[in-house]
Design an enzyme around this catalytic site. Structure first.
Site, PDB file in Angstrom:
ATOM      1  N   GLN A  51      46.907  58.619  37.435  1.00 42.09           N
ATOM      2  CA  GLN A  51      48.064  59.454  37.742  1.00 42.09           C
ATOM      3  C   GLN A  51      49.230  59.053  36.853  1.00 42.09           C
ATOM      4  O   GLN A  51      50.296  59.651  36.907  1.00 42.09           O
ATOM      5  CB  GLN A  51      48.461  59.277  39.216  1.00 42.09           C
ATOM      6  CG  GLN A  51      47.370  59.676  40.190  1.00 42.09           C
ATOM      7  CD  GLN A  51      47.658  59.143  41.591  1.00 42.09           C
ATOM      8  OE1 GLN A  51      48.386  59.755  42.366  1.00 42.09           O
ATOM      9  NE2 GLN A  51      47.098  58.000  41.917  1.00 42.09           N
ATOM     10  N   HIS A 100      48.149  63.639  35.553  1.00 47.08           N
ATOM     11  CA  HIS A 100      49.549  64.066  35.583  1.00 47.08           C
ATOM     12  C   HIS A 100      50.169  64.199  34.193  1.00 47.08           C
ATOM     13  O   HIS A 100      51.389  64.246  34.068  1.00 47.08           O
ATOM     14  CB  HIS A 100      50.370  63.119  36.470  1.00 47.08           C
ATOM     15  CG  HIS A 100      50.004  63.214  37.921  1.00 47.08           C
ATOM     16  ND1 HIS A 100      50.395  62.302  38.879  1.00 47.08           N
ATOM     17  CD2 HIS A 100      49.261  64.140  38.584  1.00 47.08           C
ATOM     18  CE1 HIS A 100      49.911  62.663  40.067  1.00 47.08           C
ATOM     19  NE2 HIS A 100      49.212  63.758  39.916  1.00 47.08           N
TER      20      HIS A 100
HETATM   21  P1  OAD Z   1      53.525  55.100  44.192  1.00 46.35           P
HETATM   22  O1  OAD Z   1      54.850  54.526  43.791  1.00 46.35           O
HETATM   23  O2  OAD Z   1      53.503  56.159  45.222  1.00 46.35           O
HETATM   24  O3  OAD Z   1      52.590  53.926  44.683  1.00 46.35           O
HETATM   25  C1  OAD Z   1      52.449  52.739  43.950  1.00 46.35           C
HETATM   26  C2  OAD Z   1      51.513  51.836  44.726  1.00 46.35           C
HETATM   27  O4  OAD Z   1      51.254  50.685  43.937  1.00 46.35           O
HETATM   28  C3  OAD Z   1      52.106  51.336  46.062  1.00 46.35           C
HETATM   29  O5  OAD Z   1      51.183  51.610  47.096  1.00 46.35           O
HETATM   30  C4  OAD Z   1      52.268  49.830  45.832  1.00 46.35           C
HETATM   31  O6  OAD Z   1      52.013  49.078  47.018  1.00 46.35           O
HETATM   32  C5  OAD Z   1      51.206  49.571  44.784  1.00 46.35           C
HETATM   33  N1  OAD Z   1      51.445  48.391  43.932  1.00 46.35           N
HETATM   34  C6  OAD Z   1      52.617  47.851  43.526  1.00 46.35           C
HETATM   35  N2  OAD Z   1      52.403  46.786  42.733  1.00 46.35           N
HETATM   36  C7  OAD Z   1      51.067  46.656  42.617  1.00 46.35           C
HETATM   37  C8  OAD Z   1      50.207  45.747  41.929  1.00 46.35           C
HETATM   38  N3  OAD Z   1      50.698  44.755  41.173  1.00 46.35           N
HETATM   39  N4  OAD Z   1      48.875  45.911  42.054  1.00 46.35           N
HETATM   40  C9  OAD Z   1      48.361  46.920  42.817  1.00 46.35           C
HETATM   41  N5  OAD Z   1      49.113  47.802  43.490  1.00 46.35           N
HETATM   42  C10 OAD Z   1      50.447  47.675  43.381  1.00 46.35           C
HETATM   43  O7  OAD Z   1      52.817  55.550  42.823  1.00 46.35           O
HETATM   44  P2  OAD Z   1      51.578  56.533  42.625  1.00 46.35           P
HETATM   45  O8  OAD Z   1      50.606  56.405  43.733  1.00 46.35           O
HETATM   46  O9  OAD Z   1      51.104  56.339  41.242  1.00 46.35           O
HETATM   47  O10 OAD Z   1      53.659  61.959  40.206  1.00 46.35           O
HETATM   48  O11 OAD Z   1      52.297  57.924  42.737  1.00 46.35           O
HETATM   49  C11 OAD Z   1      51.582  59.102  42.554  1.00 46.35           C
HETATM   50  C12 OAD Z   1      52.436  60.129  41.874  1.00 46.35           C
HETATM   51  O12 OAD Z   1      53.658  60.310  42.585  1.00 46.35           O
HETATM   52  C13 OAD Z   1      52.887  59.759  40.476  1.00 46.35           C
HETATM   53  O13 OAD Z   1      51.906  60.053  39.501  1.00 46.35           O
HETATM   54  C14 OAD Z   1      54.096  60.600  40.305  1.00 46.35           C
HETATM   55  C15 OAD Z   1      54.756  60.361  41.629  1.00 46.35           C
HETATM   56  O14 OAD Z   1      55.662  61.316  42.045  1.00 46.35           O
HETATM   57  C16 OAD Z   1      54.194  62.769  39.320  1.00 46.35           C
HETATM   58  O15 OAD Z   1      55.066  62.434  38.556  1.00 46.35           O
HETATM   59  C17 OAD Z   1      53.583  64.124  39.359  1.00 46.35           C
END
Ligand code: OAD
Ligand code: ZN
Length: 239
Positions: A101, A119
């Protein structure tokens, strides 16, 4: 649901088709902020002000300032330990698919091929009017213009309310459906349709794995859960 590294190792050793879905958590390890949670971007900014076509039409300057800031952070960084470990995984299994993503291009920088970028890419610019597009890594202090028609260029990322690339999504669904192990790492699984890929994999018989220091909506559905940072476990999966 258990965090049995040995068991996962054994399972991976006898699996041919492995799919990994990543989110901003893997790039957080390179100093690039995530979107949700304590220090998430969407805490300080509203997505509808920065990541929609409506916002871009209203204030392309503001939207570009946001993307220019993020492009700067990514440019100054490089792939981290998790990106590198995932690239190694890609070499280990013939039936390996990486779905991300993330728009930062750090998986490719680490050496991953054929990444399904659900994305889009922050390094591709597209015209809002015509078919002009180009790769571009410049710093933009003003809104870049289309050399063909003069309209504004935007980053080729999926904004809220916009559809995903159909082929990319189909390929990702097929990978999920045919995988024996599906690993979700560094994503809150809050955004569809990416979030549902893990459940598609599970329904068609894959073992599901979640790597995330925080729980997600789907944690209870996972076969293996590792409540740690990605960099603490991914390198161990290829050891
Ligand atoms: P999020 O910010 O929603 O989630 C990030 C996740 O990474 C959280 O659950 C954290 O707990 C976890 N995290 C943080 N540090 C970490 C580490 N060192 N190792 C493993 N996990 C860790 O980000 P996404 O799920 O990527 O969309 O968000 C999805 C989409 O929402 C993005 O692509 C973007 C956003 O709006 C668009 O821009 C269309
Ligand atoms: Zn144009």
């Amino acid at each position: 649901m258990f965090s049995d590294l040995n068991g996962l190792h054994k399972l991976l050793a006898k699996s041919l088709r492995v799919t990994v879905l990543t989110g901003s958590g893997v790039s957080a390890e390179c100093g690039i902020p995530v979107f949700r949670g304590e220090s998430g971007i969407w805490n300080d900014h509203k997505p509808e002000d920065l990541a929609t076509m409506k916002a871009f039409k209203r204030s392309p300057e503001l939207v570009w300032a946001f993307y220019n800031w993020r492009r700067g952070l990514i440019r100054d960084s490089g792939p981290g330990p998790s990106h590198l470990a995932i690239a190694e995984m890609g070499k280990k299994w013939d039936g390996f698919t990486l779905i991300t993503q993330n728009v930062d291009g750090l998986h490719e920088a680490a050496g991953s091929d054929g990444v399904k970028k659900l994305h889009g890419s922050i390094w591709q610019l597209v015209c809002i009017r015509c078919d002009y597009r180009r790769e571009d890594r410049e710093e933009w202090t003003e809104v870049p213009k289309c050399p063909k028609c003069g309209n504004n260029l935007r980053p080729d990322v999926v904004w809220f309310g916009e559809p995903l690339d159909n082929d990319m999504l189909d390929q990702s669904i097929n990978a999920a459906l045919s995988s024996q192990v599906f690993i979700s790492v560094g994503t809150s699984l809050m955004v569809q349709p990416a979030a549902s890929l893990a459940m598609l994999a599970k329904q068609s018989g894959a073992a599901t794995v979640e790597i995330n220091p925080q729980k997600t909506f789907y944690t209870g559905e996972m076969d293996y859960v590792f409540n740690v940072e990605a960099r603490d476990i991914l390198p161990k999966l290829i050891a």
